[in-house]
Design a protein around this motif. Sequence first.
Motif, PDB file in Angstrom:
ATOM      1  N   GLU A  76       0.845  -1.182   0.000  1.00  0.00           N
ATOM      2  CA  GLU A  76       0.000   0.000   0.000  1.00  0.00           C
ATOM      3  C   GLU A  76       0.886   1.239   0.000  1.00  0.00           C
ATOM      4  O   GLU A  76       1.854   1.329   0.760  1.00  0.00           O
ATOM      5  CB  GLU A  76      -0.893  -0.002   1.242  1.00  0.00           C
ATOM      6  N   ALA A  77       0.560   2.173  -0.888  1.00  0.00           N
ATOM      7  CA  ALA A  77       1.336   3.405  -0.965  1.00  0.00           C
ATOM      8  C   ALA A  77       1.077   4.254   0.270  1.00  0.00           C
ATOM      9  O   ALA A  77      -0.025   4.281   0.799  1.00  0.00           O
ATOM     10  CB  ALA A  77       0.961   4.171  -2.226  1.00  0.00           C
ATOM     11  N   ARG A  78       2.108   4.942   0.731  1.00  0.00           N
ATOM     12  CA  ARG A  78       1.989   5.847   1.872  1.00  0.00           C
ATOM     13  C   ARG A  78       1.763   7.260   1.361  1.00  0.00           C
ATOM     14  O   ARG A  78       2.139   7.588   0.241  1.00  0.00           O
ATOM     15  CB  ARG A  78       3.257   5.803   2.717  1.00  0.00           C
ATOM     16  N   GLU A  79       1.228   8.099   2.212  1.00  0.00           N
ATOM     17  CA  GLU A  79       1.038   9.506   1.855  1.00  0.00           C
ATOM     18  C   GLU A  79       2.382  10.164   1.592  1.00  0.00           C
ATOM     19  O   GLU A  79       3.382   9.816   2.207  1.00  0.00           O
ATOM     20  CB  GLU A  79       0.342  10.255   3.004  1.00  0.00           C
ATOM     21  N   ARG A  80       2.386  11.124   0.687  1.00  0.00           N
ATOM     22  CA  ARG A  80       3.620  11.869   0.416  1.00  0.00           C
ATOM     23  C   ARG A  80       3.990  12.708   1.617  1.00  0.00           C
ATOM     24  O   ARG A  80       3.138  13.238   2.305  1.00  0.00           O
ATOM     25  CB  ARG A  80       3.417  12.817  -0.768  1.00  0.00           C
ATOM     26  N   ARG A  81       5.287  12.854   1.824  1.00  0.00           N
ATOM     27  CA  ARG A  81       5.764  13.726   2.897  1.00  0.00           C
ATOM     28  C   ARG A  81       5.877  15.145   2.373  1.00  0.00           C
ATOM     29  O   ARG A  81       6.120  15.366   1.199  1.00  0.00           O
ATOM     30  CB  ARG A  81       7.132  13.273   3.390  1.00  0.00           C
ATOM     31  N   ALA A  82       5.775  16.086   3.271  1.00  0.00           N
ATOM     32  CA  ALA A  82       5.940  17.491   2.900  1.00  0.00           C
ATOM     33  C   ALA A  82       7.391  17.740   2.506  1.00  0.00           C
ATOM     34  O   ALA A  82       8.298  17.084   3.013  1.00  0.00           O
ATOM     35  CB  ALA A  82       5.567  18.379   4.081  1.00  0.00           C
ATOM     36  N   PRO A  83       7.646  18.680   1.584  1.00  0.00           N
ATOM     37  CA  PRO A  83       9.032  19.003   1.226  1.00  0.00           C
ATOM     38  C   PRO A  83       9.839  19.368   2.475  1.00  0.00           C
ATOM     39  O   PRO A  83       9.323  20.011   3.383  1.00  0.00           O
ATOM     40  CB  PRO A  83       8.895  20.219   0.311  1.00  0.00           C
ATOM     41  N   GLY A  84      11.065  18.921   2.539  1.00  0.00           N
ATOM     42  CA  GLY A  84      11.921  19.203   3.685  1.00  0.00           C
ATOM     43  C   GLY A  84      11.857  18.122   4.743  1.00  0.00           C
ATOM     44  O   GLY A  84      12.549  18.180   5.729  1.00  0.00           O
ATOM     45  N   GLY A  85      10.988  17.126   4.562  1.00  0.00           N
ATOM     46  CA  GLY A  85      10.948  15.997   5.470  1.00  0.00           C
ATOM     47  C   GLY A  85      10.189  16.219   6.761  1.00  0.00           C
ATOM     48  O   GLY A  85       9.994  15.314   7.530  1.00  0.00           O
ATOM     49  N   GLY A  86       9.759  17.439   7.041  1.00  0.00           N
ATOM     50  CA  GLY A  86       8.950  17.686   8.213  1.00  0.00           C
ATOM     51  C   GLY A  86       9.695  17.682   9.536  1.00  0.00           C
ATOM     52  O   GLY A  86       9.084  17.607  10.585  1.00  0.00           O
ATOM     53  N   TYR A  87      11.008  17.759   9.522  1.00  0.00           N
ATOM     54  CA  TYR A  87      11.765  17.785  10.767  1.00  0.00           C
ATOM     55  C   TYR A  87      11.626  19.151  11.433  1.00  0.00           C
ATOM     56  O   TYR A  87      11.572  20.172  10.778  1.00  0.00           O
ATOM     57  CB  TYR A  87      13.258  17.505  10.513  1.00  0.00           C
ATOM     58  N   GLN A  88      11.594  19.150  12.760  1.00  0.00           N
ATOM     59  CA  GLN A  88      11.485  20.398  13.494  1.00  0.00           C
ATOM     60  C   GLN A  88      12.674  20.554  14.417  1.00  0.00           C
ATOM     61  O   GLN A  88      13.166  19.584  14.989  1.00  0.00           O
ATOM     62  CB  GLN A  88      10.216  20.413  14.339  1.00  0.00           C
ATOM     63  N   SER A  89      13.109  21.782  14.571  1.00  0.00           N
ATOM     64  CA  SER A  89      14.174  22.065  15.520  1.00  0.00           C
ATOM     65  C   SER A  89      13.637  21.905  16.932  1.00  0.00           C
ATOM     66  O   SER A  89      12.547  22.346  17.244  1.00  0.00           O
ATOM     67  CB  SER A  89      14.683  23.492  15.311  1.00  0.00           C
ATOM     68  N   ARG A  90      14.389  21.287  17.798  1.00  0.00           N
ATOM     69  CA  ARG A  90      13.948  21.064  19.177  1.00  0.00           C
ATOM     70  C   ARG A  90      14.856  21.793  20.179  1.00  0.00           C
ATOM     71  O   ARG A  90      14.824  21.504  21.355  1.00  0.00           O
ATOM     72  CB  ARG A  90      13.945  19.575  19.484  1.00  0.00           C
ATOM     73  N   GLY A  91      15.693  22.700  19.688  1.00  0.00           N
ATOM     74  CA  GLY A  91      16.523  23.487  20.594  1.00  0.00           C
ATOM     75  C   GLY A  91      17.594  22.688  21.293  1.00  0.00           C
ATOM     76  O   GLY A  91      17.888  22.914  22.449  1.00  0.00           O
ATOM     77  N   ARG A  92      18.226  21.752  20.620  1.00  0.00           N
ATOM     78  CA  ARG A  92      19.206  20.881  21.268  1.00  0.00           C
ATOM     79  C   ARG A  92      20.609  21.488  21.327  1.00  0.00           C
ATOM     80  O   ARG A  92      21.492  20.935  21.926  1.00  0.00           O
ATOM     81  CB  ARG A  92      19.266  19.545  20.533  1.00  0.00           C
ATOM     82  N   SER A  93      20.812  22.586  20.631  1.00  0.00           N
ATOM     83  CA  SER A  93      22.110  23.247  20.732  1.00  0.00           C
ATOM     84  C   SER A  93      21.888  24.747  20.763  1.00  0.00           C
ATOM     85  O   SER A  93      20.783  25.228  20.588  1.00  0.00           O
ATOM     86  CB  SER A  93      23.018  22.859  19.556  1.00  0.00           C
TER      87      SER A  93
END
Length: 104
Positions: A76-93
């Motif tokens: 089964e095909a999965r939904e397309r991801r948004a451009p940029g992969g959807g990663y968010q900055s979490r303030g780790r540095s």
Amino acid sequence: MRIYVGGLPYQSTEQDLIQLFEQIGQVTSATVITDRETGRSKGFGFVEMSSDDETRAAIEQLNGSTLGDRTITVNEARERRAPGGGYQSRGRSSNGGGYRDRYY
């Protein structure tokens, strides 16, 4: 339901997909994904069938089968991801430090 078909021989056409999947049921659409610049197949595509029952039967029967000289993956095909992969900055540095900051 849309079906993902991976591991296609690079010379595969949409007609090849239609012929393969019509053994299971009625195909409403078939697409082989190609490189924009070269027009060459990227080795995967998508198929849509007329009913969910036919779709499930196609996945069960064709996953792991061969087309040409290659073993194909059918699921089964999965939904397309948004451009940029959807990663968010979490303030780790100190500079915001998310995945994107480290690799882009």
